[in-house]
Design an enzyme around this catalytic site. Sequence first.
Site, PDB file in Angstrom:
ATOM      1  N   HIS A   1      -7.796   9.162  -2.050  1.00 22.54           N
ATOM      2  CA  HIS A   1      -6.932   9.214  -0.640  1.00 22.54           C
ATOM      3  C   HIS A   1      -7.867  10.089   0.346  1.00 22.54           C
ATOM      4  O   HIS A   1      -7.859   9.495   1.379  1.00 22.54           O
ATOM      5  CB  HIS A   1      -5.745   9.926  -0.874  1.00 22.54           C
TER       6      HIS A   1
ATOM      7  N   LYS B   1      -2.620   5.790  -4.547  1.00 21.74           N
ATOM      8  CA  LYS B   1      -3.704   6.541  -4.027  1.00 21.74           C
ATOM      9  C   LYS B   1      -3.718   7.963  -4.748  1.00 21.74           C
ATOM     10  O   LYS B   1      -2.534   8.433  -4.967  1.00 21.74           O
ATOM     11  CB  LYS B   1      -3.704   6.983  -2.519  1.00 21.74           C
TER      12      LYS B   1
ATOM     13  N   ASP C   1       0.910  -1.269   0.068  1.00 19.15           N
ATOM     14  CA  ASP C   1       0.096   0.164  -0.189  1.00 19.15           C
ATOM     15  C   ASP C   1       0.806   1.212  -0.023  1.00 19.15           C
ATOM     16  O   ASP C   1       1.650   1.613   0.953  1.00 19.15           O
ATOM     17  CB  ASP C   1      -0.823  -0.047   1.454  1.00 19.15           C
TER      18      ASP C   1
ATOM     19  N   TYR D   1       3.164   9.955  -0.805  1.00 19.69           N
ATOM     20  CA  TYR D   1       4.157   9.120   0.086  1.00 19.69           C
ATOM     21  C   TYR D   1       5.523   9.435  -0.494  1.00 19.69           C
ATOM     22  O   TYR D   1       6.519   9.315   0.383  1.00 19.69           O
ATOM     23  CB  TYR D   1       3.810   7.866   0.221  1.00 19.69           C
TER      24      TYR D   1
HETATM   25  P1  NAD Z   1       0.770   1.466  12.001  1.00 18.97           P
HETATM   26  O1  NAD Z   1      -0.194   1.298  12.955  1.00 18.97           O
HETATM   27  O2  NAD Z   1       1.117   0.319  10.898  1.00 18.97           O
HETATM   28  O3  NAD Z   1       2.295   1.677  12.980  1.00 18.97           O
HETATM   29  C1  NAD Z   1       3.363   1.644  12.489  1.00 18.97           C
HETATM   30  C2  NAD Z   1       4.566   1.922  13.488  1.00 18.97           C
HETATM   31  O4  NAD Z   1       4.177   0.874  14.525  1.00 18.97           O
HETATM   32  C3  NAD Z   1       5.770   1.709  13.135  1.00 18.97           C
HETATM   33  O5  NAD Z   1       6.370   2.900  12.652  1.00 18.97           O
HETATM   34  C4  NAD Z   1       6.743   1.326  14.264  1.00 18.97           C
HETATM   35  O6  NAD Z   1       7.207   2.722  15.002  1.00 18.97           O
HETATM   36  C5  NAD Z   1       5.715   0.538  15.051  1.00 18.97           C
HETATM   37  N1  NAD Z   1       5.588  -0.700  14.717  1.00 18.97           N
HETATM   38  C6  NAD Z   1       5.072  -1.382  13.393  1.00 18.97           C
HETATM   39  N2  NAD Z   1       5.265  -2.935  13.918  1.00 18.97           N
HETATM   40  C7  NAD Z   1       5.898  -2.981  15.079  1.00 18.97           C
HETATM   41  C8  NAD Z   1       6.258  -4.309  16.150  1.00 18.97           C
HETATM   42  N3  NAD Z   1       5.968  -5.496  15.629  1.00 18.97           N
HETATM   43  N4  NAD Z   1       6.758  -3.905  17.281  1.00 18.97           N
HETATM   44  C9  NAD Z   1       6.863  -2.736  17.721  1.00 18.97           C
HETATM   45  N5  NAD Z   1       6.524  -1.497  16.957  1.00 18.97           N
HETATM   46  C10 NAD Z   1       6.048  -1.927  15.657  1.00 18.97           C
HETATM   47  O7  NAD Z   1       0.933   3.072  11.340  1.00 18.97           O
HETATM   48  P2  NAD Z   1       0.941   3.656   9.907  1.00 18.97           P
HETATM   49  O8  NAD Z   1       2.137   3.379   9.154  1.00 18.97           O
HETATM   50  O9  NAD Z   1       0.279   5.019  10.233  1.00 18.97           O
HETATM   51  O10 NAD Z   1      -0.263   2.934   9.195  1.00 18.97           O
HETATM   52  C11 NAD Z   1      -0.024   1.726   8.335  1.00 18.97           C
HETATM   53  C12 NAD Z   1      -0.140   1.735   6.823  1.00 18.97           C
HETATM   54  O11 NAD Z   1      -1.366   2.524   6.598  1.00 18.97           O
HETATM   55  C13 NAD Z   1       0.661   3.218   6.451  1.00 18.97           C
HETATM   56  O12 NAD Z   1       2.026   2.902   6.063  1.00 18.97           O
HETATM   57  C14 NAD Z   1      -0.025   3.419   4.976  1.00 18.97           C
HETATM   58  O13 NAD Z   1       0.303   2.717   3.833  1.00 18.97           O
HETATM   59  C15 NAD Z   1      -1.371   3.493   5.522  1.00 18.97           C
HETATM   60  N6  NAD Z   1      -1.953   4.655   6.007  1.00 18.97           N
HETATM   61  C16 NAD Z   1      -2.844   5.334   5.111  1.00 18.97           C
HETATM   62  C17 NAD Z   1      -3.683   6.413   5.514  1.00 18.97           C
HETATM   63  C18 NAD Z   1      -4.772   6.937   4.726  1.00 18.97           C
HETATM   64  O14 NAD Z   1      -5.205   8.218   4.821  1.00 18.97           O
HETATM   65  N7  NAD Z   1      -5.319   6.243   3.768  1.00 18.97           N
HETATM   66  C19 NAD Z   1      -3.201   7.051   6.670  1.00 18.97           C
HETATM   67  C20 NAD Z   1      -2.003   6.445   7.291  1.00 18.97           C
HETATM   68  C21 NAD Z   1      -1.674   5.415   7.156  1.00 18.97           C
END
Ligand code: NAD
Length: 301
Positions: A134, A103, A73, A78
């Site tokens: 998005h 997106k 994704d 990004y």
């Molecule tokens: P997430 O909830 O996936 O958290 C990611 C963070 O959690 C990492 O940066 C790391 O610090 C921590 N983490 C991940 N795995 C871990 C583990 N096993 N142990 C300990 N810490 C860990 O947050 P995200 O990146 O905001 O969301 C995931 C994806 O969702 C994004 O990369 C993106 O692709 C998507 N997203 C979309 C939108 C949208 O508006 N459509 C907005 C935000 C994110």
Amino acid sequence: MCPATLILHTEISQGLNSLKLTLHQPFMSTQPNITLNDGNVIPQLGFGVWQVPNSDTAEVVGTAISTGYRSIDTAAIYGNEVGVGRAIAANSLQRTELFITTKLWNDRHTTAHRAFDESLKRLKLDYLDLYLIHWPKPRQNAYIEAWKALVKLKEEGKTKSIGVSNFTVSHLKRIVDATGVVPSVNQIELHPGFQQKELTAYHAEHGIITESWSPLGQGTLLENASLKSLAQKHGKTPAQVIIRWHLDRGYIVIPKSVTPSRIRENFDVFDFSLDADDLAKIAALDRKDGRIGDDPQTANF
Ligand code: NAD
């Protein structure tokens, strides 16, 4: 190997090969897939790359692919579609074995066709699996025009599926009223601290698959006492318990990490399940004010 064993072995291998061909699935059968409302299939567990610098993306996505993730994704905003494209080009999988989502950014609602082509070029792909609007950006009031363009892109075969992100019920109603086309997916902020019960119920009623963004609450939930005790109970980590919860709820889930051990940890979630008691504990973590990201109604970017 004696000749008889060799013949048997060869026959079994040939048998397995033909079985593989007849049962050929687009994605690995060892992980759950979801069939979208247009018949296309998406792996339920994917890999998100928000905030991964473009220069690191090829390596990080390469690690995810070799771990077993088949769905990536990304988004134009990004700034790492080029890196995602490099990772896709560098591995030996067939294009059909990968599911790529990107997106449309907010300032391109009225120029979606061109924005799509630019994304495809950066990704070095000739089609996309899923293209999402998005954000609705309601004050701009151009998301219906954008949705019409996505419907056309799907009709033209440029993207296999189309959907939206951060749409509320009223935004969803407006695009369906205008086109008769129901999005396959709505990607929304969703995690145990913000469970979006009304919106997910609406999705279920209308055949829209919920895709959870920031599924781990951007890491903020990992120290939660309740989730830690569930992790201990199952011999898993809090991140694995949360990802399992999304899978059990029927959501697509796209956790992000740049750390190889965490990328692997987040994929190691197919060997346990949560019971009713566990689910009740997680249900109790829901908070009306649990949103971490922007509110789609008021977001102004
Ligand atoms: P997430 O909830 O996936 O958290 C990611 C963070 O959690 C990492 O940066 C790391 O610090 C921590 N983490 C991940 N795995 C871990 C583990 N096993 N142990 C300990 N810490 C860990 O947050 P995200 O990146 O905001 O969301 C995931 C994806 O969702 C994004 O990369 C993106 O692709 C998507 N997203 C979309 C939108 C949208 O508006 N459509 C907005 C935000 C994110």
